[in-house]
Each structure stands twice: as C-alpha cells, then as structure tokens.
Design a protein around this motif. Sequence first.
Motif, PDB file in Angstrom:
ATOM      1  N   GLN A   1     -38.304 -63.313  -4.174  1.00 20.46           N
ATOM      2  CA  GLN A   1     -38.632 -64.527  -3.353  1.00 20.46           C
ATOM      3  C   GLN A   1     -38.355 -64.268  -1.853  1.00 20.46           C
ATOM      4  O   GLN A   1     -39.457 -64.898  -1.067  1.00 20.46           O
ATOM      5  N   THR A   2     -37.703 -63.508  -1.744  1.00 22.94           N
ATOM      6  CA  THR A   2     -37.364 -63.389  -0.088  1.00 22.94           C
ATOM      7  C   THR A   2     -38.748 -62.662   0.462  1.00 22.94           C
ATOM      8  O   THR A   2     -39.430 -63.040   1.816  1.00 22.94           O
ATOM      9  N   MET A   3     -39.377 -61.641  -0.145  1.00 18.00           N
ATOM     10  CA  MET A   3     -40.634 -61.204   0.191  1.00 18.00           C
ATOM     11  C   MET A   3     -42.022 -62.217   0.304  1.00 18.00           C
ATOM     12  O   MET A   3     -42.725 -62.166   1.348  1.00 18.00           O
ATOM     13  N   ILE A   4     -41.750 -63.117  -0.822  1.00 16.28           N
ATOM     14  CA  ILE A   4     -42.942 -64.219  -0.743  1.00 16.28           C
ATOM     15  C   ILE A   4     -42.695 -65.014   0.368  1.00 16.28           C
ATOM     16  O   ILE A   4     -43.742 -65.279   1.095  1.00 16.28           O
ATOM     17  N   ASP A   5     -41.640 -65.477   0.855  1.00 17.69           N
ATOM     18  CA  ASP A   5     -41.246 -66.116   1.853  1.00 17.69           C
ATOM     19  C   ASP A   5     -41.513 -65.568   3.270  1.00 17.69           C
ATOM     20  O   ASP A   5     -42.141 -66.249   4.118  1.00 17.69           O
ATOM     21  N   TRP A   6     -41.148 -64.400   3.407  1.00 23.95           N
ATOM     22  CA  TRP A   6     -41.521 -63.615   4.502  1.00 23.95           C
ATOM     23  C   TRP A   6     -43.186 -63.624   4.773  1.00 23.95           C
ATOM     24  O   TRP A   6     -43.683 -64.118   5.906  1.00 23.95           O
ATOM     25  N   CYS A   7     -43.956 -63.599   3.713  1.00 28.90           N
ATOM     26  CA  CYS A   7     -45.449 -63.430   3.823  1.00 28.90           C
ATOM     27  C   CYS A   7     -46.023 -64.966   4.167  1.00 28.90           C
ATOM     28  O   CYS A   7     -46.917 -65.015   5.021  1.00 28.90           O
TER      29      CYS A   7
ATOM     30  N   GLN B   1     -44.204 -67.218   5.793  1.00 28.68           N
ATOM     31  CA  GLN B   1     -43.839 -67.322   7.498  1.00 28.68           C
ATOM     32  C   GLN B   1     -44.748 -66.584   8.374  1.00 28.68           C
ATOM     33  O   GLN B   1     -44.730 -66.994   9.534  1.00 28.68           O
ATOM     34  N   ASN B   2     -45.223 -65.413   7.828  1.00 31.33           N
ATOM     35  CA  ASN B   2     -46.181 -64.664   8.690  1.00 31.33           C
ATOM     36  C   ASN B   2     -47.400 -64.891   8.502  1.00 31.33           C
ATOM     37  O   ASN B   2     -48.240 -63.879   8.680  1.00 31.33           O
ATOM     38  N   GLN B   3     -48.030 -65.707   7.882  1.00 30.01           N
ATOM     39  CA  GLN B   3     -49.374 -66.027   7.435  1.00 30.01           C
ATOM     40  C   GLN B   3     -50.458 -65.791   8.472  1.00 30.01           C
ATOM     41  O   GLN B   3     -51.405 -64.853   8.419  1.00 30.01           O
ATOM     42  N   ASP B   4     -49.905 -66.243   9.776  1.00 28.12           N
ATOM     43  CA  ASP B   4     -50.708 -65.932  11.124  1.00 28.12           C
ATOM     44  C   ASP B   4     -50.036 -64.741  11.560  1.00 28.12           C
ATOM     45  O   ASP B   4     -49.247 -64.990  12.712  1.00 28.12           O
ATOM     46  N   PHE B   5     -50.421 -63.607  11.065  1.00 24.91           N
ATOM     47  CA  PHE B   5     -49.780 -62.421  11.363  1.00 24.91           C
ATOM     48  C   PHE B   5     -49.820 -62.077  12.928  1.00 24.91           C
ATOM     49  O   PHE B   5     -48.865 -61.538  13.489  1.00 24.91           O
ATOM     50  N   ALA B   6     -51.125 -62.027  13.323  1.00 22.53           N
ATOM     51  CA  ALA B   6     -51.366 -61.634  14.691  1.00 22.53           C
ATOM     52  C   ALA B   6     -52.592 -62.489  15.140  1.00 22.53           C
ATOM     53  O   ALA B   6     -53.466 -62.739  14.329  1.00 22.53           O
ATOM     54  N   PRO B   7     -52.868 -62.424  16.431  1.00 21.81           N
ATOM     55  CA  PRO B   7     -53.947 -63.066  16.931  1.00 21.81           C
ATOM     56  C   PRO B   7     -55.321 -62.230  16.205  1.00 21.81           C
ATOM     57  O   PRO B   7     -55.544 -61.017  16.129  1.00 21.81           O
ATOM     58  N   GLY B   8     -56.063 -63.129  15.541  1.00 22.29           N
ATOM     59  CA  GLY B   8     -57.324 -62.445  14.893  1.00 22.29           C
ATOM     60  C   GLY B   8     -56.872 -61.850  13.657  1.00 22.29           C
ATOM     61  O   GLY B   8     -57.692 -61.110  12.773  1.00 22.29           O
ATOM     62  N   VAL B   9     -55.782 -61.787  13.057  1.00 23.14           N
ATOM     63  CA  VAL B   9     -55.259 -61.372  11.892  1.00 23.14           C
ATOM     64  C   VAL B   9     -54.472 -62.546  10.885  1.00 23.14           C
ATOM     65  O   VAL B   9     -53.700 -63.057  11.303  1.00 23.14           O
TER      66      VAL B   9
END
Length: 705
Positions: free
Chosen positions: A220-226, A228-236
């Motif tokens: 669940q921690t991995m799922i939550d991290w992903c 939270q970082n859905q907008d990983f970087a500009p253009g990604v």
Amino acid sequence: MKTIHLIFNAHLDPIWLWGWQEGLDEALCTCRTVCDLLEANPDLIFTRGEAWVYQQIERIDPQLFARIRMLIHAKRWEPVGGWYIQPDCNLPTWRGLERQIAIGKSYFEERLGGFPEIAYNVDSFGHMATLPTLMHNAGQRFYIMMRPQENEMTLPARLFRWKSVADAKEVVAFRIADCYCTPEGITRRFVEKSLTELPEGIDHTMCFIGLGDHGGGPSQTMIDWCRQNQDFAPGVRLEFSSPSRFFQAVAGQLDLLPEVTGELQYHSVGCYSVMQDLKLAQKRTERRLEQAEACPKLLPKDQKAISEAWEWACFHQFHDTLGGTSLLTAYHHVFNEIGAAEAVAERAMAYALRRKVVQLPPDRLQRLVCFNPASETWNGWVETEPWLEWTEWGDDWRLLDENDEEVPFQEIEAEAMHHRQTRMLFHLNIPAGGTRIIRIEREGRKVKPEVSPEPAAVLQWEAGQLPELRSAKGAVRLNLVLREDKSDTWSHNVDRYDGEILSQVEWTGPVSLESGPLRWAWTQEGTLGERSTIHAEWRLYAGSSEAELILRIHWHELHRIAKLELRGPGTFEETHAGVPGGGLRRASTGREFPLSDWLIAEKNNQPLWGVACPEVFAADVTSERIAVTLLRSAIMAHHDPNPGISPRREYSDQGRHIFRFYFDLSVNPSPSSLQDCARRMMQAPLIANTTAGMPRRYLRGEVGP
C-alpha cells in the motif's frame, strides 16, 4: 508528454533459496494479498504470469481462484506470459520449450479465457537466438525481458523488434530498466531509469513495481507513493497500467523501432555449466518424452501420463532450478520428479513395444525386436545383451534380419563381469515409428568371415597425451585442463574462465579393448588435479569418419573448472554452434557461451571438423582453440558479496560423470548430421526379446528335446 506505465507485479520463484512447497505458500499468500489490495484500490491494475501459479491456486484454494477470475474479467488483473513457468531460455531442448508454451497456452485458454499475446520472462538469464520463432508460432507478438541488462549487452533501444536467426520471425521486445521489482521501496531515480534508451519518437515506457523474488506484490505504501507522484516531472506522468495498455499505446509506432537479430546474452555464464548432472538429467528426460509422445500404440492412460510428466519436466526448466542456483535441499525433489518423468516415458514406450511383439507371428529363432518410437529415422550402432540362458555364444552362430539376410556383428565385452554374458554390436537403420527384427541363428552353420572396411578416421598417439584425430583437413589435438574458478554460483561479473591453469592431465599409453571387425577401441587413464581421476575410451567404426570419445570423470575438485580443449588445424575465425532449434555463428572472443548439442570449427565459412556433444552445455572459442566446459565446482547457492566461507558449504557436481563426444572428421560435416547424431545419442531404440515359436530349448547351438 511522456507516460510511464506503472506495472504492479509480484515476481515468484517457485524454487530458489527455498523448496517448491515454500514457493507454493508464497504464491497463495501473494495472490490473496493482491486481491485485497485491488479491492481496496479501484484504480489499481495487477500483472501476473505463469500458468503454474494459477493452477496451484485453483487446486488448493478455489475461492481465491474465483476472486482472481473475477478481477481478470473486470480488467483489473492482467495475465501475461502464458507459459507454464519462466524457464531458462538457453538450456532446454527445442521440444521442451515448445511444450513449456503449449502447456501454459492450454491452461490459459481453458481456465482464464485466452492466451496472452505478451510473453514474459523478466528474470531468465539470457535468451536464445531462435526464441522469437517459438513465440511467433504460438501467436505471441510481444516480449518482456530484463537480462542481459544495460551493462551486459548494448541494445539500440529499450523497445525493439527482435528477429529470430532461424526464420526472421519477430516479436516486439521491451527490456526492463534496472529491475523488475522494488524490494527496498520506490525512488525517483529508479523510476527515471525507465525513461532512458527509448527510441526516438516513442513517448511511452514501463516501470515495474513490486516486492521481489519471494512474491509479495506491491505494498500500500508503494501504491500511495505512485499516486502522490502522479505528476512525476514536467512533461512526465505516472499511470497505473498493464503491459497490454503499454503495447497498445505504441502500436501505431512500431515502424520507428530498431531491429535486433540473434541472441540476447550474456548474464550469469556460470549457469551454463554448474549442476551439470541436473542439466543432463533434464535433457535426457525431455528427449525421452519427445520420443515417447511420438510413439505409436500408446494407450490413452499412457498418453495422459506422458502429458503429466511433461508438466513435471517443464516446471523444472525454471531458470533458477535448471540454472543450478537453488538450494541443495531443494534439488532432492527436483531430481525425484525429473527421474519420475523419464521413467514414465520409458515405461510407456516399453509397453508399446511389447504390444507390437505379441502380435508377431511365431519364428523358429530367438528374436531381438528393435523399435524406434521417435518421429525421425534412427540410423546407428546398436549394443545389446540377448539372454541366452547361460549358453555361451557359439563360434558358428550368426545374426539374420527379418528377410534372412545376414547382419554383420561383433562380440564385445559384457557389462557384467560374468563369463557367460554376451554383448553384441551391430548397425541398424530403423524407420520412424518402426521396428527391425534381428534373429539369432545357432544351428551349426559355419559363418564365412566378412571383411569390414577400415575406419576412415585415424588416431595418432604421443606419449602422455590424448591422441591426435587425423582428418582430411589436418589434425585435431585434444587436451584436458583444470583452471582456477573463484566465482560464485552464477559467476557474477565474469564472462570467461581464463584463470590460472592448475594442471593438465598426464595420460597413460593406450590399451586396446576391441580390434574389429566393426569397432576398434582403446582406453587411457589420467589424474586431474590432486583428487580427480579420468578414464578416456576411444572408438572408431568400420568405414566411418567418426571418432567417439567417452570420458568418465570422478570429480572431487573445489573452486575449479575443467575444459576439454580442441586445437587445429590452423586458427578458428568463428564457430558454428548449436542452439535449440538451429545454429549460430560465434566470433572467437574467448567469452563463455551456452551450447546445445553440436559445434563446427570453421575457417572462411568452410567447415574444418565438427563434434556432437549433447552432454555439455557451454564452451568458449579463441583463435587458437575451442574449449568445451565439462564441470565447475562452485559453492551451491553462493551469491556475491557473501564470502561463502561457511563450514557447511556444499560444492556442486561432486562424484561420477560421463561425457560422450562424436567427432565428425569428414570433408564436410553439417549441422543437420551433427544434430541427428546428438539426437541418436539420447534417443536410442528400445529392444525386446521374444522366443515365441522357438523349439522348447536350445543348448550350445543344438536343438533340445
């Protein structure tokens, strides 16, 4: 915008640093946990391969299996791979890998609603050059792999079109960046690596998330991290996804992908040779099962038993099992099941032969019914010991075939050291699925000696050496050497074995064992290292350009590797070597490579000589010599950086081993003839004795009352 498709998965090793029972437990625990996670996270998609896992869950926990099927139907759980397990992709036979895929395909179609187009071997230790043909023939268009990794093989891109050397059939392949799992958790750097080495114009990639080799899947921690970082970087951006969604996203851009033809190597070259006894048992079993499934007159129950035996054999193609990296205690079950599979094949063929025998009309002579159950003609030398009821073979006895034509034969030494045992050698051509009948005539007819042609091959000895093999194109010299090998079980960070030569064998002079008319044989003895002994037997055959070598080694070395070196004539520019389903020309780089059944020394694309060697699995070539790998004595289940200094450590392959080589010294040895020779060595005909129709008793060549 670049999209990173997050592939939540659970890599499961059914056997590795645990036995198969613990692998079974972990499959149940992981899949139960993943079902709970999917139900708690409606946006999550899970990816899972291998028919074996689903099959075990269905057998043990039908309710869990029903949950999985519901999730598959809802497109929340994506089956990939479709094979029975993730096998070693270098060492099994061609037929063995065909069955690996076919067994998985049958299960997926029957129980999971369809066979995946995406093949999936994310941890296998390299991939043979003909593998795209197998996948293409099974209806698979895509392939996901990881090894060899970026530091082991340079590829033109992470996503590419992979073509077979056999027939140019292709699949679209994706190489995973860094790792197929995240046992230490997810980091930004790990995710970023998935964006590297993409072909120009491709804006999609995959990143694999999960706990690791002992299952567990995502947390669940991995799922939550992903999230939270859905907008990983500009253009990604990150997207919960699956392999099929990724390949659909790039489907319109496949013409942008570079092409790669040939094998994907190398990773863990030590896995080509460690646990040679296991590799040989597996290969022998696959060859026998191949022979048995082609056998005519099988009963339905025998056909069912052979299908089940193929499942056992395919299960043990698993890359950590067949690669030789699992625990010693885990291999107890492995050897038992592989041996049981071979016994099933032999039993089914033995019964089929005898159903043929009892239908034969009576005959006044004792008969040896020689049966070739395979799908190809068998043409070679037969050795057998007919039971003569303690009667010694008479000087005026002879062998006749089914047409009363005389069959040349030679009496040779029996296996048992008993003065009334008789062993015979003769040559036969047996059609596929057919029989030949050899009849023993012992009624006092004087046999006219027949002059056999001399062998076309020549052996020439020098003191303390193995003989030179004289061919039409020059001499081939042999030498057996022992080198130091301090690498771990896998031989991590090693691509060749060029350690110090610790010893070479000092051989005794040749002693004659047989002197024609069909076969000539000599033996030599030697010592390898301080504790290993070797017995070499050479055989030449009438009218043949083949020289047979049988090595019997009692191996007791530690941290050593034994190689049979072959030199001359001239230098080796490249070698044509067998791979399952074909052959591959390899440059003379000295790098260790996997070997299947045969190799041919070449110069200017012209063959110099060839050798059939189905009982070795690795070799290396330099311009000066070819060296086939016989044995390695690595510590079992030893993985760097562990120093491997436990007093309880166990070394692989200790004890007795037998290797057979057929050297083809003709003017033009061919891959097809050497492949056929290798097949004959493992698919010998079956022989049954029958006395139906004979007078009641024969004694010393005279008919009894």
